[in-house]
Design a protein around this motif. Structure first.
Motif, PDB file in Angstrom:
ATOM      1  N   LEU A   1      32.476  37.488  52.779  1.00  0.00           N
ATOM      2  CA  LEU A   1      33.239  36.410  52.151  1.00  0.00           C
ATOM      3  C   LEU A   1      34.372  37.071  51.363  1.00  0.00           C
ATOM      4  O   LEU A   1      34.133  37.830  50.431  1.00  0.00           O
ATOM      5  CB  LEU A   1      32.355  35.602  51.191  1.00  0.00           C
ATOM      6  N   TRP A   2      35.588  36.787  51.762  1.00  0.00           N
ATOM      7  CA  TRP A   2      36.771  37.429  51.174  1.00  0.00           C
ATOM      8  C   TRP A   2      37.431  36.423  50.235  1.00  0.00           C
ATOM      9  O   TRP A   2      37.828  35.337  50.659  1.00  0.00           O
ATOM     10  CB  TRP A   2      37.715  37.841  52.293  1.00  0.00           C
ATOM     11  N   VAL A   3      37.522  36.797  48.980  1.00  0.00           N
ATOM     12  CA  VAL A   3      38.136  35.924  47.976  1.00  0.00           C
ATOM     13  C   VAL A   3      39.383  36.635  47.459  1.00  0.00           C
ATOM     14  O   VAL A   3      39.284  37.711  46.861  1.00  0.00           O
ATOM     15  CB  VAL A   3      37.160  35.645  46.809  1.00  0.00           C
TER      16      VAL A   3
ATOM     17  N   ILE B   1      30.894  34.022  39.384  1.00  0.00           N
ATOM     18  CA  ILE B   1      30.332  32.864  40.101  1.00  0.00           C
ATOM     19  C   ILE B   1      29.539  33.328  41.317  1.00  0.00           C
ATOM     20  O   ILE B   1      28.444  32.833  41.595  1.00  0.00           O
ATOM     21  CB  ILE B   1      31.480  31.919  40.523  1.00  0.00           C
ATOM     22  N   ILE B   2      30.063  34.316  42.028  1.00  0.00           N
ATOM     23  CA  ILE B   2      29.385  34.792  43.240  1.00  0.00           C
ATOM     24  C   ILE B   2      28.076  35.492  42.886  1.00  0.00           C
ATOM     25  O   ILE B   2      27.051  35.314  43.545  1.00  0.00           O
ATOM     26  CB  ILE B   2      30.311  35.730  44.040  1.00  0.00           C
TER      27      ILE B   2
ATOM     28  N   ARG C   1      36.236  35.976  37.090  1.00  0.00           N
ATOM     29  CA  ARG C   1      35.537  34.686  37.091  1.00  0.00           C
ATOM     30  C   ARG C   1      34.902  34.426  38.470  1.00  0.00           C
ATOM     31  O   ARG C   1      33.760  33.983  38.561  1.00  0.00           O
ATOM     32  CB  ARG C   1      36.542  33.581  36.754  1.00  0.00           C
ATOM     33  N   ALA C   2      35.664  34.724  39.510  1.00  0.00           N
ATOM     34  CA  ALA C   2      35.140  34.523  40.865  1.00  0.00           C
ATOM     35  C   ALA C   2      33.930  35.426  41.106  1.00  0.00           C
ATOM     36  O   ALA C   2      32.919  34.992  41.672  1.00  0.00           O
ATOM     37  CB  ALA C   2      36.229  34.808  41.882  1.00  0.00           C
TER      38      ALA C   2
ATOM     39  N   ASP D   1      25.425  33.050  42.103  1.00  0.00           N
ATOM     40  CA  ASP D   1      24.985  32.293  43.273  1.00  0.00           C
ATOM     41  C   ASP D   1      23.750  32.912  43.924  1.00  0.00           C
ATOM     42  O   ASP D   1      22.888  32.206  44.447  1.00  0.00           O
ATOM     43  CB  ASP D   1      26.142  32.222  44.276  1.00  0.00           C
ATOM     44  N   GLU D   2      23.675  34.233  43.914  1.00  0.00           N
ATOM     45  CA  GLU D   2      22.519  34.985  44.447  1.00  0.00           C
ATOM     46  C   GLU D   2      22.352  34.870  45.962  1.00  0.00           C
ATOM     47  O   GLU D   2      21.311  35.217  46.498  1.00  0.00           O
ATOM     48  CB  GLU D   2      21.217  34.562  43.764  1.00  0.00           C
ATOM     49  N   ASN D   3      23.357  34.343  46.660  1.00  0.00           N
ATOM     50  CA  ASN D   3      23.268  34.302  48.116  1.00  0.00           C
ATOM     51  C   ASN D   3      23.831  35.559  48.762  1.00  0.00           C
ATOM     52  O   ASN D   3      23.502  35.863  49.901  1.00  0.00           O
ATOM     53  CB  ASN D   3      24.036  33.094  48.650  1.00  0.00           C
ATOM     54  N   LEU D   4      24.710  36.255  48.040  1.00  0.00           N
ATOM     55  CA  LEU D   4      25.385  37.415  48.611  1.00  0.00           C
ATOM     56  C   LEU D   4      24.918  38.666  47.857  1.00  0.00           C
ATOM     57  O   LEU D   4      25.289  38.875  46.701  1.00  0.00           O
ATOM     58  CB  LEU D   4      26.903  37.259  48.481  1.00  0.00           C
TER      59      LEU D   4
END
Lengths: 235, 485
Positions: free
Chosen positions: A118-120, A134-135, A130-131, A138-141
């Motif tokens: 996932l490229w932000v 948040i990531i 901040r991004a 999330d604990e998905n990545l």
């Protein structure tokens, strides 16, 4: 075996000046080199690069903010970053790259690194942090890479140390593999801080493995944050 | 395998139907009365009202006299209908053969199912009913009458394996039968319902008439008859028109949660999950707001769907108060597919959808995604796509160059001096110096068959401070594409 941390930036953040500071830093570096590379228990995230795994005590530890400094232009930082993304894909793990300045190049990153990435793309340091926060929450990545090397080109607005400490607490809590790339020390909360010291050559463009690149160079301890603050980064 | 019958009911359904619609009154003295009836008597009341002396069938003027704090609520037939539908869905979750005895009371045919199959499901159904604000109770026995008696005494589930033993355990004073029959039995000196069941049918009929015969049939398990099944038409929507217009998000969320719980019961009964959900709001000024949610992963979990609605409504501003709310779901069969051993997926797709929404809020939708290479040799050709929801194992790593490029976007203009048509010196905003090694030129072109053809010449160079750069000669100018790092 006693657990010893590689580096504690907060503890060496002393208000020293001039030669005293340089001497203190040399002592710290010598002390670091003399320490056995043993860390607290827990599953490590092996990079597949023996040298880098060794300095992290067998792999990158989850829940620790690791800072990689790349002060020179071509010192292997981006190659290491892309290698980590490829390792994540091989482990069937998702990864996030928070990219300040949109410097990531999908064409040379390796096709294997893209599917799970996932490229932000961010334009300010604050938005990037901040991004990343948040990531991580999330604990998905499981792997989060925060690339702030382009910070000099953007108005950062200054990130207070407290924000980095809060970020580190979040990383600790979620056990994310979090790696921060910067061109000078930025986070006082980093558990590990190493500087890339690889000299690339034009012939390296023919190589097909990052491991071959890193055979010639190593990571060495980086300067503490106090020095960076004096240099005015992000202020 | 014994054929069991379950009896599912909610005591005082008109009262609980009202209580679940209004927050914070369940622990107060509340009485429900029938507005349409001339007597205006108390139909049902809560325990705090009973503690104050309020009784069923008492005139409401007398009830207020006994309990000045009494909260009087008129009977709400819409709410009762909604509650009854929830109960019907709960009954369907146990077995397809159900019969509606009366409002708030269902009989379920469990024939053909082993006890270890329906027992945990029955407990789950009662738990879900309690969460929706309906205290259901269930009795299970081999005959319908005994099952109904068990439901009256259940707290909240009672399974009767031996009817004679069960009847013997019910003292006549507390037997859930007609008061006239109970008084007669007590006059005869009968201690329990088992004593009444021991009479002959003829003897009980002679003394108590048809009601006695009916009771004997129930107590002796002779009341079997075919079920009159309820038709299985399912409405996948839920509508609420509150008595007062909704003005705050909290009140709206309270309503939505109740509606979701109701839909959840229906989904559970039919083994479905939600793929899409449409929220419709009708405002007092007769305008409408509609939004369709596509769930990242179909689910029936109330908490997940509610969190999605909550996030959406936090930023919603409305022109006026909300007069009616409608939720309509698009159900599908759940995907019963197990991941293969070498496959992985996102831990929590619903949370990841929220995270993506937050990231898009910070950096914009054009700056978040998973990169995919474009089908072109054009430089920097890629596009962003949604992140793959499933990762399969790959054998080794696809061949790729060891060195990665750090791009300059857009490319920086550069001043390049050439000697013998090869770059010899570079000057740019980020690096400058003499070029001591170079490779190139690598010439590429494409799209010559379109209106916008491109042509470029690339050089890989190393300047004297060790920096490896990619230079491009394009449009009669030199550009610095990036640095190999």
């Amino acid at each position: 075996m006693t657990a010893v941390r590689l580096q504690t930036p907060g503890a060496i953040n002393q208000p020293l000046v001039g030669e005293a500071k340089a001497a203190a830093w040399q002592r710290v570096c010598r002390w670091i080199k003399a320490q056995p590379v043993v860390e607290d228990s827990g599953e490590r995230w092996s990079t597949g690069l023996a040298d880098i795994d060794h300095i992290f005590g067998g792999g990158i530890p989850p829940g620790a903010l690791c800072e990689i400094i790349t002060q020179r232009g071509s010192c292997g930082g981006q190659t290491l970053l892309c290698h980590l993304l490829q390792v994540a894909r091989r482990r069937r793990s998702y990864a996030a790259l928070v990219d300040l300045g949109s410097t990531f190049d999908p064409q040379t990153a390796g096709v294997g690194a893209l599917e799970s990435l996932l490229w932000v793309q961010c334009t300010t340091v604050k938005a990037a942090l901040r991004a990343a926060d948040i990531i991580v929450r999330d604990e998905n990545l499981p792997l989060v890479v925060l690339d702030l090397r382009a910070a000099g080109r953007f108005a950062s607005g200054g990130i207070p140390h407290t924000a980095w400490y809060r970020f580190q607490r979040t990383v600790e809590k979620t056990r994310a593999i979090t790696i921060l790339f910067a061109n000078r020390p930025v986070s006082a909360a980093s558990r590990f801080r190493w500087e890339m010291d690889v000299s690339l050559r034009l012939a390296d463009l023919d190589l097909m493995s990052a491991a071959e690149v890193f055979l010639r160079g190593k990571l060495r301890p980086a300067t503490p944050v106090a020095t960076a603050a004096e240099s005015g980064w992000g202020a | 395998m014994s054929a069991y019958i379950a009896s599912l009911s909610v005591a005082s359904l008109p009262l609980h139907a009202v209580l679940r619609q209004q927050r914070g009154i369940a622990r107060k003295p509340v009485a429900v009365f029938d507005e349409s009836h001339s007597s205006r008597a108390v139909l049902h009341c809560t325990q705090p009202a009973r503690d104050c002396g309020v009784e069923i069938a008492m005139p409401i003027s007398q009830a207020i006299g006994r309990c000045p704090e009494l909260y009087l609520v008129p009977r709400d037939f819409k709410a009762e209908h909604a509650a009854d539908r929830i109960l019907r869905d709960a009954a369907w979750a146990l077995a397809p053969g159900i019969e509606c005895i009366c409002g708030g009371h269902y009989r379920i045919d469990l024939t053909g199912q082993p006890a270890d199959c329906w027992l945990p499901r029955a407990e789950g159904v009662l738990s879900q009913l309690a969460e929706t604000g309906l205290p259901g109770r269930m009795g299970i026995a081999t005959s319908p009458g005994i099952a109904q008696l068990a439901a009256e005494l259940a707290a909240p589930l009672l399974w009767v394996e031996d009817s004679a033993e069960f009847l013997g355990s019910i003292p006549m004073e507390g037997a859930p039968i007609e008061p006239a029959l109970r008084d007669a039995f007590m006059l005869w000196g009968l201690g329990s319902l088992a004593d009444a069941a021991a009479f002959s049918r003829q003897a009980l009929g002679d003394r108590l008439g048809s009601s006695g015969v009916e009771l004997w049939d129930i107590l002796n398990g002779r009341d079997h008859r075919p079920l009159q099944p309820v038709s299985a038409e399912v409405d996948w929507s839920e509508t609420q028109e509150p008595e007062w217009p909704v003005e705050t998000v909290d009140s709206l969320l309270f309503l939505l949660r109740r509606m979701l719980e109701s839909i959840h019961m229906r989904l559970s009964a039919h083994r479905k999950v939600v793929r899409r959900l449409q929220l419709s709001l009708r405002f007092e000024d007769r305008t409408y707001y509609r939004h369709t949610f596509c769930l990242p992963e179909p689910t029936a979990a109330v908490a997940t769907i509610f969190a999605m609605l909550d996030n959406h409504l936090q930023d919603l501003s409305t022109p006026s108060a909300i007069a009616a709310v409608r939720l309509r779901c698009d159900p599908i069969e759940p995907l019963n597919r197990q991941l293969s051993f070498f496959e992985s997926t996102l831990r929590n797709p619903a949370r990841f959808a929220d995270t993506l929404a937050q990231l898009i809020g910070i950096v914009g939708s054009d700056s978040v995604g998973s990169p995919r290479l474009g089908n072109s040799h054009r430089d920097d050709s890629w596009e962003l796509q949604p992140l793959a929801d499933r990762l399969v194992s790959i054998d080794g790593s696809p061949a790729s160059p060891a060195l990665a490029l750090r791009r300059q976007r857009p490319p920086l203009p550069a001043v390049v001096t050439t000697v013998n048509r090869r770059p010899s010196h570079l000057r740019s905003a980020i690096c400058s110096g003499s070029i001591h090694d170079s490779r190139g030129p690598w010439q590429t072109s494409g799209d010559w068959w379109t209106a916008s053809p491109w042509w470029r010449e690339e050089w890989d160079v190393q300047i004297d401070d060790g920096t490896l750069c990619r230079l491009t000669y394009q449009g009669d100018r030199w550009w610095l594409d990036g640095i190999y790092d």
